[in-house]
Design an enzyme around this catalytic site. Structure first.
Site, PDB file in Angstrom:
ATOM      1  N   CYS A  37      12.002 -10.030 -11.346  1.00 38.08           N
ATOM      2  CA  CYS A  37      11.767  -8.840 -12.372  1.00 38.08           C
ATOM      3  C   CYS A  37      13.054  -8.533 -13.180  1.00 38.08           C
ATOM      4  O   CYS A  37      13.077  -8.133 -14.158  1.00 38.08           O
ATOM      5  CB  CYS A  37      11.441  -7.987 -11.591  1.00 38.08           C
ATOM      6  SG  CYS A  37      12.395  -7.435 -10.223  1.00 38.08           S
TER       7      CYS A  37
ATOM      8  N   GLU B 156       7.657  -9.284 -21.128  1.00 35.04           N
ATOM      9  CA  GLU B 156       7.837  -9.845 -19.808  1.00 35.04           C
ATOM     10  C   GLU B 156       6.867 -11.255 -19.836  1.00 35.04           C
ATOM     11  O   GLU B 156       5.822 -11.268 -19.833  1.00 35.04           O
ATOM     12  CB  GLU B 156       7.642  -9.023 -18.731  1.00 35.04           C
ATOM     13  CG  GLU B 156       8.101  -9.780 -17.072  1.00 35.04           C
ATOM     14  CD  GLU B 156       8.211  -8.815 -16.136  1.00 35.04           C
ATOM     15  OE1 GLU B 156       6.847  -8.411 -15.688  1.00 35.04           O
ATOM     16  OE2 GLU B 156       8.945  -8.806 -15.428  1.00 35.04           O
TER      17      GLU B 156
ATOM     18  N   GLU C  80       8.294  -0.415  -8.351  1.00 38.14           N
ATOM     19  CA  GLU C  80       9.365  -1.230  -8.977  1.00 38.14           C
ATOM     20  C   GLU C  80       8.616  -2.172  -9.945  1.00 38.14           C
ATOM     21  O   GLU C  80       7.987  -3.097  -9.374  1.00 38.14           O
ATOM     22  CB  GLU C  80      10.154  -2.022  -7.921  1.00 38.14           C
ATOM     23  CG  GLU C  80      10.741  -1.147  -6.881  1.00 38.14           C
ATOM     24  CD  GLU C  80      11.969  -0.555  -7.300  1.00 38.14           C
ATOM     25  OE1 GLU C  80      12.415  -0.937  -8.447  1.00 38.14           O
ATOM     26  OE2 GLU C  80      12.646  -0.072  -6.580  1.00 38.14           O
TER      27      GLU C  80
ATOM     28  N   LYS D 283       0.517  -4.522   2.117  1.00 31.85           N
ATOM     29  CA  LYS D 283      -0.534  -5.288   1.725  1.00 31.85           C
ATOM     30  C   LYS D 283       0.021  -6.523   0.964  1.00 31.85           C
ATOM     31  O   LYS D 283       0.601  -6.126  -0.285  1.00 31.85           O
ATOM     32  CB  LYS D 283      -1.543  -4.701   0.693  1.00 31.85           C
ATOM     33  CG  LYS D 283      -2.831  -4.915   0.520  1.00 31.85           C
ATOM     34  CD  LYS D 283      -2.914  -6.403  -0.202  1.00 31.85           C
ATOM     35  CE  LYS D 283      -2.744  -6.163  -1.821  1.00 31.85           C
ATOM     36  NZ  LYS D 283      -2.538  -7.748  -2.338  1.00 31.85           N
TER      37      LYS D 283
HETATM   38  P1  NAD Z   1       0.584  -7.498  -9.490  1.00 31.54           P
HETATM   39  O1  NAD Z   1       0.866  -6.423 -10.136  1.00 31.54           O
HETATM   40  O2  NAD Z   1      -0.540  -8.409 -10.203  1.00 31.54           O
HETATM   41  O3  NAD Z   1       0.321  -7.720  -7.986  1.00 31.54           O
HETATM   42  C1  NAD Z   1       1.466  -7.114  -7.113  1.00 31.54           C
HETATM   43  C2  NAD Z   1       0.697  -6.768  -5.857  1.00 31.54           C
HETATM   44  O4  NAD Z   1      -0.110  -5.400  -6.223  1.00 31.54           O
HETATM   45  C3  NAD Z   1      -0.085  -7.756  -5.314  1.00 31.54           C
HETATM   46  O5  NAD Z   1      -0.216  -7.782  -4.047  1.00 31.54           O
HETATM   47  C4  NAD Z   1      -1.731  -7.343  -5.714  1.00 31.54           C
HETATM   48  O6  NAD Z   1      -2.590  -7.800  -4.882  1.00 31.54           O
HETATM   49  C5  NAD Z   1      -1.482  -5.700  -6.023  1.00 31.54           C
HETATM   50  N1  NAD Z   1      -2.374  -5.269  -6.814  1.00 31.54           N
HETATM   51  C6  NAD Z   1      -2.683  -5.559  -8.180  1.00 31.54           C
HETATM   52  N2  NAD Z   1      -3.174  -4.481  -8.736  1.00 31.54           N
HETATM   53  C7  NAD Z   1      -3.424  -3.687  -8.047  1.00 31.54           C
HETATM   54  C8  NAD Z   1      -3.954  -2.233  -8.055  1.00 31.54           C
HETATM   55  N3  NAD Z   1      -4.821  -1.903  -9.027  1.00 31.54           N
HETATM   56  N4  NAD Z   1      -3.852  -1.362  -7.087  1.00 31.54           N
HETATM   57  C9  NAD Z   1      -3.260  -1.745  -5.914  1.00 31.54           C
HETATM   58  N5  NAD Z   1      -2.748  -3.099  -5.511  1.00 31.54           N
HETATM   59  C10 NAD Z   1      -2.636  -4.104  -6.621  1.00 31.54           C
HETATM   60  O7  NAD Z   1       2.024  -8.347  -9.921  1.00 31.54           O
HETATM   61  P2  NAD Z   1       2.213 -10.098  -9.594  1.00 31.54           P
HETATM   62  O8  NAD Z   1       1.597 -10.854 -10.634  1.00 31.54           O
HETATM   63  O9  NAD Z   1       2.043 -10.389  -8.248  1.00 31.54           O
HETATM   64  O10 NAD Z   1       4.043  -9.747  -9.482  1.00 31.54           O
HETATM   65  C11 NAD Z   1       4.543 -10.079 -10.891  1.00 31.54           C
HETATM   66  C12 NAD Z   1       5.068  -8.782 -11.425  1.00 31.54           C
HETATM   67  O11 NAD Z   1       5.905  -8.125 -10.491  1.00 31.54           O
HETATM   68  C13 NAD Z   1       5.944  -8.825 -12.697  1.00 31.54           C
HETATM   69  O12 NAD Z   1       5.392  -8.278 -13.610  1.00 31.54           O
HETATM   70  C14 NAD Z   1       7.366  -8.466 -11.907  1.00 31.54           C
HETATM   71  O13 NAD Z   1       8.344  -7.953 -13.050  1.00 31.54           O
HETATM   72  C15 NAD Z   1       6.781  -7.544 -11.254  1.00 31.54           C
HETATM   73  N6  NAD Z   1       7.939  -7.439 -10.130  1.00 31.54           N
HETATM   74  C16 NAD Z   1       8.678  -6.439 -10.226  1.00 31.54           C
HETATM   75  C17 NAD Z   1       9.972  -6.341  -9.142  1.00 31.54           C
HETATM   76  C18 NAD Z   1      10.750  -5.068  -8.979  1.00 31.54           C
HETATM   77  O14 NAD Z   1      11.629  -4.989  -8.160  1.00 31.54           O
HETATM   78  N7  NAD Z   1      10.902  -4.210  -9.970  1.00 31.54           N
HETATM   79  C19 NAD Z   1      10.201  -7.392  -8.284  1.00 31.54           C
HETATM   80  C20 NAD Z   1       9.200  -8.321  -8.272  1.00 31.54           C
HETATM   81  C21 NAD Z   1       8.091  -8.441  -9.073  1.00 31.54           C
END
Ligand code: NAD
Length: 452
Positions: A261, A358, A227, A153
């Site tokens: 991240c 963050e 992650e 997804k």
């Molecule tokens: P997000 O958590 O809003 O969304 C990430 C993904 O999860 C999307 O595909 C979204 O549709 C889905 N999603 C959101 N809520 C969900 C839920 N309750 N259940 C299932 N799926 C859900 O994050 P974002 O805004 O897209 O990305 C930015 C964040 O990701 C930042 O906080 C960043 O630090 C983190 N990030 C972490 C890493 C790592 O490796 N640790 C890498 C990249 C980004």
């Protein structure tokens, strides 16, 4: 349908289905049906498919790079560098599959045993928009190596490239149903996590979403790898060579317009050289070209969407209100697109929210420390623990400091993350590790047959 918007132009460039629970169920059913034949292949046979996937990906890497940049605004030179790692990653997981031992004989006090390592089952892989294809590869590579099938997804902001990936999977000859893609937003992701046919969830994204996913996985005792976010410290030791550090500022502290991240967004500078560090960072950051992300000479683009731009601007406002000194940036450099000018705050203390939360944008905070012990204490005084960096011409001294940082990974005089070693976080930065040889273990279950 969900519109896909180019963040540099604010134009709608496509749309994706907002998949409902029935669509998720169909994808999981396809993955369940494909699981038996796929897991029955030997690991070297699966490695062959991973190598074919790498070859097919390479053929369309340029196309994917441009599509990703149009969707998320990552500068094209950075997107290309990220995509070039994807085939390397699939080949790495192919090499792990080739070495995978799935059966071991153990002599026991009462006879002997056969210890099997079996695939955990259907994997739900959920990815964010900032590194769409690499973050799929980090999950799909070990899953396929282990004999699992998957439902991916992708983030709604970056799903168009997933359709190209679907074609790449087919061109690699991977049997139908082994890799499935469902598009949509949070609800679609939640339906995938909650589906009883999914036996393991691999998630990259925000800490808030990660906690919600972990809670759902707990109700069904599903395996989960998370992650999540970070607020990593980059410690410049007092003998740091600032000319050597200067070329690393972008990649270490603000890659992908700060939307990474593991970016070192808390720069810890020795009090004795504080002004020198701030001046160098300001000169370097303001000299990095910002503009059209499709221009290969541009290294700061827009933020991914209007909400992210507004969020970053609210943190810049907060920094002023908290009493930090804004050295550069803070405004909107262009009339069109979700741009925020690279921003540096000096005189930041670790109790300020801009040092604790963050921001996920091109905003650096520069903190002052007096002793190495104090630098380590500041670095560790965080609810996150994902990345980190220590910079000094004295590699051993920097390594000794790196050992003391409570985090998942730390770079010494580099920002290049190796794929051959584990990556992930502690505390609010997550659970489990991706990459490295142990990453395949997260997709395997042990089964013991003990015999008289
Ligand atoms: P997000 O958590 O809003 O969304 C990430 C993904 O999860 C999307 O595909 C979204 O549709 C889905 N999603 C959101 N809520 C969900 C839920 N309750 N259940 C299932 N799926 C859900 O994050 P974002 O805004 O897209 O990305 C930015 C964040 O990701 C930042 O906080 C960043 O630090 C983190 N990030 C972490 C890493 C790592 O490796 N640790 C890498 C990249 C980004």
């Amino acid at each position: 349908m969900i519109p896909v918007i180019n963040p540099a132009t604010e134009e709608v460039i496509g749309s994706i289905a907002d998949s409902d629970a029935a669509a998720v169920d169909a994808a999981v059913s396809a993955a369940e049906a494909a699981l038996g034949p796929w897991s029955a292949l030997s690991p070297p046979e699966r490695a062959g498919y991973l190598r074919a996937l790498a070859d097919e990906f390479e053929k369309r890497s340029d196309e994917i790079s441009e599509l990703v940049t149009r969707q998320n605004g990552t500068p094209i030179s950075i997107t290309r560098a990220m995509q070039s790692q994807v085939p390397v990653c699939y080949r790495y997981f192919a090499s792990l599959a080739e070495k995978l031992s799935v059966e071991e004989r153990v002599e026991t006090a009462s006879g002997d045993a056969i210890v099997l390592r079996e695939p955990v089952g259907v994997v739900g892989a959920i990815t964010p928009w900032n590194g769409p294809q690499p973050l799929i590869a980090w999950k799909l590579g070990p899953a396929l190596a282990a004999g699992c099938t998957a439902v991916i997804k992708p983030a709604p902001e970056t799903s168009l490239d997933a359709f190209v990936f679907e074609e790449i999977v087919a061109a690699a000859g991977i049997p139908s149903g082994v890799v499935n893609i469902v598009t949509g937003g949070r609800e679609t992701g939640a339906a995938l996590v909650a589906h009883p046919g999914v036996r393991k969830v691999a998630f990259t994204g925000s800490t808030a979403a990660g906690k919600a996913i972990a809670a759902e996985c707990a109700t069904q005792l599903k395996r989960v790898t998370l992650e999540l976010g970070g607020k990593s410290a980059g410690i410049l030791l007092d003998d740091v060579d600032l000319e050597a550090f200067r070329p690393l500022v972008l990649s270490a502290c603000a890659p992908n317009t700060g939307q990474t991240c593991r970016a070192l967004t808390r720069v810890l500078a020795p009090a004795s050289r504080y002004d020198e560090v701030v001046d160098m960072l300001a000169a370097t950051m303001s000299g990095i070209p910002q503009g059209d992300p499709l221009d290969p000479g541009v290294f700061f683009g827009p933020l991914v969407n209007a909400a992210q731009r507004d969020r970053v601007e609210s943190y810049i406002e907060l920094g002023r209100a908290e009493g930090a000194r804004r050295v550069i940036g803070g405004g909107r450099p262009f009339d069109r697109g979700y741009y925020v000018a690279p921003t540096i705050f000096a005189d930041v203390t670790n109790d300020m929210r801009i040092a604790r939360e963050e921001i996920f944008g091109p905003v650096l905070t520069v903190l002052r420390y007096r002793t190495e012990d104090e630098a380590v204490a500041i670095a560790n005084d965080s609810e996150y623990g994902l990345g980190g960096g220590v910079f000094s011409p004295d590699r051993d001294r920097a390594t000794a400091v790196a050992r003391r940082i409570v985090t998942g990974s730390v770079g010494v005089n580099t920002s290049t993350l190796p794929i051959e070693t584990p990556f992930g976080g502690v505390k609010n930065s997550g659970i489990g590790r991706e990459l490295g040889p142990q990453s395949v273990d997260a997709y395997l279950e042990y089964k013991t047959i003990f015999r008289a």
